[in-house]
Each structure stands twice: as C-alpha cells, then as structure tokens.
Scaffold this motif. Structure first.
Motif, PDB file in Angstrom:
ATOM      1  N   PHE A  76      49.840  12.725 -21.918  1.00 54.27           N
ATOM      2  CA  PHE A  76      49.179  11.601 -22.173  1.00 54.27           C
ATOM      3  C   PHE A  76      50.104  10.298 -21.921  1.00 54.27           C
ATOM      4  CE2 PHE A  76      47.300   8.282 -24.664  1.00 54.27           C
ATOM      5  CZ  PHE A  76      46.195   7.951 -23.949  1.00 54.27           C
ATOM      6  N   ALA A  77      51.399  11.034 -22.739  1.00 50.56           N
ATOM      7  CA  ALA A  77      52.532   9.764 -22.913  1.00 50.56           C
ATOM      8  C   ALA A  77      53.238   9.664 -21.566  1.00 50.56           C
ATOM      9  CB  ALA A  77      53.735  10.207 -23.949  1.00 50.56           C
ATOM     10  N   TYR A 127      57.011   8.124 -24.457  1.00 53.21           N
ATOM     11  CA  TYR A 127      56.054   6.909 -24.107  1.00 53.21           C
ATOM     12  C   TYR A 127      56.893   5.645 -24.281  1.00 53.21           C
ATOM     13  CZ  TYR A 127      53.631   3.089 -26.709  1.00 53.21           C
ATOM     14  OH  TYR A 127      53.295   1.835 -27.006  1.00 53.21           O
ATOM     15  N   LYS A 128      57.938   5.341 -25.320  1.00 55.12           N
ATOM     16  CA  LYS A 128      58.724   4.314 -25.510  1.00 55.12           C
ATOM     17  C   LYS A 128      59.710   4.101 -24.136  1.00 55.12           C
ATOM     18  CE  LYS A 128      57.809   3.434 -30.271  1.00 55.12           C
ATOM     19  NZ  LYS A 128      58.380   3.263 -31.678  1.00 55.12           N
ATOM     20  N   ILE A 133      61.670   1.333 -19.517  1.00 52.39           N
ATOM     21  CA  ILE A 133      62.049   1.021 -18.136  1.00 52.39           C
ATOM     22  C   ILE A 133      61.091   0.373 -17.449  1.00 52.39           C
ATOM     23  CG2 ILE A 133      62.829   2.397 -16.203  1.00 52.39           C
ATOM     24  CD1 ILE A 133      64.902   2.704 -18.515  1.00 52.39           C
ATOM     25  N   LYS A 134      59.817   0.624 -17.461  1.00 52.42           N
ATOM     26  CA  LYS A 134      58.822  -0.269 -16.622  1.00 52.42           C
ATOM     27  C   LYS A 134      59.244  -1.792 -16.715  1.00 52.42           C
ATOM     28  CE  LYS A 134      54.864  -1.085 -14.386  1.00 52.42           C
ATOM     29  NZ  LYS A 134      54.866  -1.137 -13.183  1.00 52.42           N
ATOM     30  N   SER A 135      59.583  -2.387 -18.083  1.00 55.47           N
ATOM     31  CA  SER A 135      59.934  -3.870 -18.234  1.00 55.47           C
ATOM     32  C   SER A 135      61.350  -4.152 -18.111  1.00 55.47           C
ATOM     33  CB  SER A 135      59.155  -4.172 -19.581  1.00 55.47           C
ATOM     34  OG  SER A 135      59.681  -3.203 -20.335  1.00 55.47           O
ATOM     35  N   THR A 434      51.998  -2.051 -24.643  1.00 60.23           N
ATOM     36  CA  THR A 434      52.160  -1.589 -23.251  1.00 60.23           C
ATOM     37  C   THR A 434      53.485  -2.250 -22.722  1.00 60.23           C
ATOM     38  OG1 THR A 434      51.180  -3.722 -22.222  1.00 60.23           O
ATOM     39  CG2 THR A 434      49.694  -2.007 -23.048  1.00 60.23           C
ATOM     40  N   PRO A 435      54.007  -1.930 -21.346  1.00 60.55           N
ATOM     41  CA  PRO A 435      55.208  -2.752 -20.950  1.00 60.55           C
ATOM     42  C   PRO A 435      55.021  -4.504 -20.977  1.00 60.55           C
ATOM     43  CG  PRO A 435      54.688  -1.119 -19.688  1.00 60.55           C
ATOM     44  CD  PRO A 435      53.436  -1.256 -20.571  1.00 60.55           C
TER      45      PRO A 435
END
Length: 494
Positions: A76-77, A127-128, A133-135, A434-435
């Motif tokens: 899920f993460a 998850y973190k 990285i997404k941001s 979220t990001p």
C-alpha cells in the motif's frame, strides 16, 4: 564512558547524514519530472520485491502485528501510493491562471527529517521516502530503537533503488545509532528544513518545539458508533477486520464500540459469532492492568499482539478462534483504562440510550486522547452522519473499517501513513499527508489593475478639497436667502 562514546558517535553520524542529504538534495532539486518519475518507479518496484522480507523482519524484530498485514502495508505504501500520486504536479509550473495572470511554480522544501514508529516501521519508511522524492526532497530517518534493523533495511533499499535510477547518492539516509541526542540534533540542525513526525505524542510535541516547520500526527482514540439503523452484521465485520488488521497497530483503528440499548444484545451476539470475546469485569480489570504502565501508557509487550497472547499473559481462558477481546466500560478517564488508545486487539464496549448520549460519549473519548484524528460511524441515516460530522475530528469514516478507511485503503482519502489531526490535535495539518504538503509554491503575479491613474486623481481631489473652504450645500444657501428676505420685509413694515 561507553554510553558517552555512543552518544558522540550517534550525534556525529546524524550530522554527517544531514550534510550528505543536503548536498544530494541540491542536485535533486534540478531534476525534471521525467527523471523523478523514473526514480520513483524503481523505488516502488524494489519495495514490492522486498515487501515480504521487510514484513518478516519487522515482526521478528518488534513482535508487533502480523506478517501478512505488514506485507499489505508495504504494498500500500508503494504501489497504491504511487498510483495516487503519479498525476500530482510537484515540479515546475503547476498552475497557470490566464484570467488572473498568476503562475504557480513548485519548489522543494529541502531536507526532511522522518520520524518512524515501531508499529509501522517499514511501510512508513517506504511511504515517506517516495513522497519525499516525488517532491524533490532529501530525507533522513530517525528510527525507533526497537525497530532499528527493519527501518534501516527499508531506508537502505529505498536509497539504493533511487540511486540506481539516477538519484544523487545519500538522498535517503537513516540513523544507525539511534539516541535521543541524535534525534534532537537532527530536529534542530540547519540542514533539515521540515520534520514529518509519526510516533508517540511526546515525540510529535518535540518535533513542533524544534523551531522549524513540522507535520505531526497525534494519537488516535477512535470511537466506533453502531447506530440503530446500521447493518449490524456488516458493521461488526468491518470493526473486526479493522481491529485485527496487523493486530490493531494502525492509529486509525477503532478503540471503543458504542451501541444503543435497543440493539445491545444483537450486537454482542454478532461480535461473539465473529470471534469477539466479552470479558467479565474481573477479566477486564486483569487485562487493563497488563495493557498499561505508568498510568495509561501502553505496555510495549502488549502492542500489536493477538487476543490469545493477551489472554494467556493474564491466565484467561478464551474460546478457540477468538480474535478480539471486549471489555465493558461505564465511563471515560483514569478509572476506566480501556477508554484510552489501545494499539492491540482489545476494544472498550459502551451502551448508551440514544444518539445524543452517543454524541456526548464520543466527544469525551476523543478528548481523552484522540481529538482531531478520526471517528467511525455505522448507519443508514444520512442525517445522523451530518450530526456526527460536527464532532472534533477530521476523518468521519462511514460504514467502513476505520484502519483501512483512515489511511485511504477502503475510502477515497489520500493514501497515507501520516494522518494530520489539525489544530485540535496540535498538528499543522488536518490532511492525510501527500507530496503536495512537501513543496513550497512560488507565485508570479502580473498587474491586472491600473492603480496609477486612480491614485493620482484621488490624491488631486483630496488635495483640492483640503485647500478649499468647506463646501456649502444648496439648502444652506436657500436658508440664508430666506432669512434675508424675512428681515427686509420686517424693515419695510416699520
């Protein structure tokens, strides 16, 4: 002397990790969307490949929860989270308002500090890492000492996967010698721009007092109200599925069940049918004493344990197949231990006269250590949902399992393992993080209204008015004329 040396090494390691992450993040900040997407895809792939081994390692090291559920949490993460955040715009121009001529540009926050709890030690790290990285942020983890190995392994896998896909070295770090001094050092060091704190309330408060932006999660003490119109079988099934998921280690899991007198017997029978065991007052007292230490702090040895393990620990005989232990409570507070958060397979059970009494009880339970977090209601009455929407929480979960609903697995909420509690719970956000919470937004704003002429004309008018005698109205002039005429008439009459 040995402890002193360990602390020195711990603090020095933390400083090194923060500096390395800062250098790496400065490079990552220049990456484009395509590069970031490639990195995240590889992180998700590696997380999935290691979901089972990480779950095994977490249970083996902490003793908390169930392997099969931790496998799902790791999935899920990573995969579920990725599908949700994939379309999010976190790089470059993220909004261009042609009408108001405002352009919004996303900028990374910098280096994040991620505090990881022992209850979700690998899934939270995965998850973190991904949302960081997404941001385009770097992140350094402070693991819980009792979950050091599995959190270290998750962080290492995420960093290696990111670097293999093109990320700068050391973009994701993890303290290998955890200590309070190291955690404090990381919280306050200049390299860290923001803290994402998931853990106990003391740790979250410390994060907010570090003097920099923080996103924290307070405790949950979720009441589950089964209202008289509810589908009882379905409601109990959801509660049981939630409370037994990873043996109750998710902070959004139900802590108390509230039922009305008119359906009490039906609900109790359904719980028994589905694997619930109602303890006697004596048994409830025995279990309560075992669950808590130092007042209402949870005994770590009882966190995330099965009903059988808890029952065995106090010598209670329970039917084979029992999944959850339920203890009746008559009130809330110090004299009623089960009215507090219990991250394990134990539920408090309350009986009320009607929905108004259920309302009052929910508020008391939330104020007893869960305000701002979540509330669960099972009902077929939409008006009742809106009445409970007034309660001091930011997640009202309707006809669903609270654990899965709160994190966004069974609801449309954002998939997250950091559930903000808003100002009511002492948190900077009420969202599932979220990001989008990990970016700064720069705005380019064009002038769309000309104030130069308006200002000049207004100023001229004001100056003219201030330099001229006070204006006289037409009525005042006529009054003066009338008075003169009257005076002349009087003189002529004489």
């Amino acid at each position: 002397m040995e402890n002193f040396d360990y602390d020195l090494q711990s603090v020095q390691e933390t400083r090194n990790l923060a500096r390395q992450a800062k250098l790496a993040q400065a490079q990552l900040a220049k990456f484009n969307g395509e590069q970031i997407e490639k990195i995240i895809r590889n992180m998700v792939k590696v997380a999935e490949e290691n979901a089972v081994s990480l779950a095994n390692l977490a249970v083996e090291e902490t003793g908390f929860g169930k392997v099969e559920d931790k496998i799902f949490k790791n999935h899920f993460a990573s995969t579920e989270l990725y599908e949700f955040i994939k379309p999010m715009q976190t790089i470059g121009v993220i909004k261009d308002d042609k009408v108001n001529k405002i352009m919004e540009i996303a900028e990374p926050v910098g280096v994040l500090m991620g505090i990881i709890p022992s209850t979700n030690p690998t899934s939270t790290a995965i998850y973190k890492s991904i949302i960081a990285i997404k941001s385009r942020n770097g992140i350094v983890f402070s693991p819980h000492p009792s979950a050091l190995k599995c959190t270290m392994q998750a962080a290492r896998l995420m960093n290696d996967a990111a670097v293999a896909a093109g990320a700068p070295a050391n973009i994701i770090g993890c303290i290998s010698k955890p200590s309070m001094n190291a955690t404090n050092e990381l919280m306050k060091c200049d390299e860290v721009a923001m803290i994402i704190a998931t853990g106990g309330s003391a740790m979250v408060k410390a994060a907010y007092s570090a003097g920099k932006p923080a996103l924290g999660v307070g405790p949950g003490n979720v009441p589950a109200y089964i209202e008289r119109t509810a589908n009882i079988t379905k409601a109990v099934k959801n509660i049981m599925a939630s409370k037994t998921f990873d043996n109750g280690t998710i902070c959004a899991s139900e802590q108390s069940v509230i039922v009305e007198e008119c359906m009490r017997d039906q609900v109790m029978e359904e719980f028994r049918r589905q694997g619930g065991y109602f303890m006697t007052p004596v048994e409830t007292n025995q279990v309560s004493k075992k669950l808590f230490v130092r007042g209402h702090a949870m005994n770590a040895k009882m966190v995330g344990r099965s009903a059988a393990v808890i029952a065995d620990s106090v010598g209670i005989a329970i039917p084979p197949g029992t999944k959850v232990l339920l203890g009746e409570q008559q009130g809330v507070g110090e004299e009623y231990p089960l009215s507090y958060e219990k991250l394990t397979t134990v539920l408090a059970f309350y009986t009320v006269k009607d929905w108004q009494e259920a309302c009052d009880l929910c508020i008391k339970l939330l104020n007893n250590g869960g305000v701002g977090h979540s509330l669960s209601i099972h009902t077929e009455n939409q008006e009742m949902v809106m009445k409970f929407a007034e309660k001091p929480v930011f997640r009202i979960l309707v006809n669903t399992a609270s654990s899965q609903g709160g994190v966004g697995a069974s609801t449309g909420l954002s998939p997250s393992f950091t559930l903000g509690c808003g100002t009511w719970g002492g948190s900077a956000t009420s969202d599932n993080v979220t990001p989008m919470h990990l970016i700064n937004i720069k705005r380019i704003a064009y002038g769309i209204k000309d104030f130069t002429e308006n200002t000049t004309s207004c100023s001229s008018a004001c100056v003219a008015q201030s330099n001229s005698p006070a204006a006289i109205s037409d009525d005042q002039i006529m009054n003066v004329v009338n008075e003169v005429i009257l005076l002349l008439k009087k003189r002529g009459g004489n």
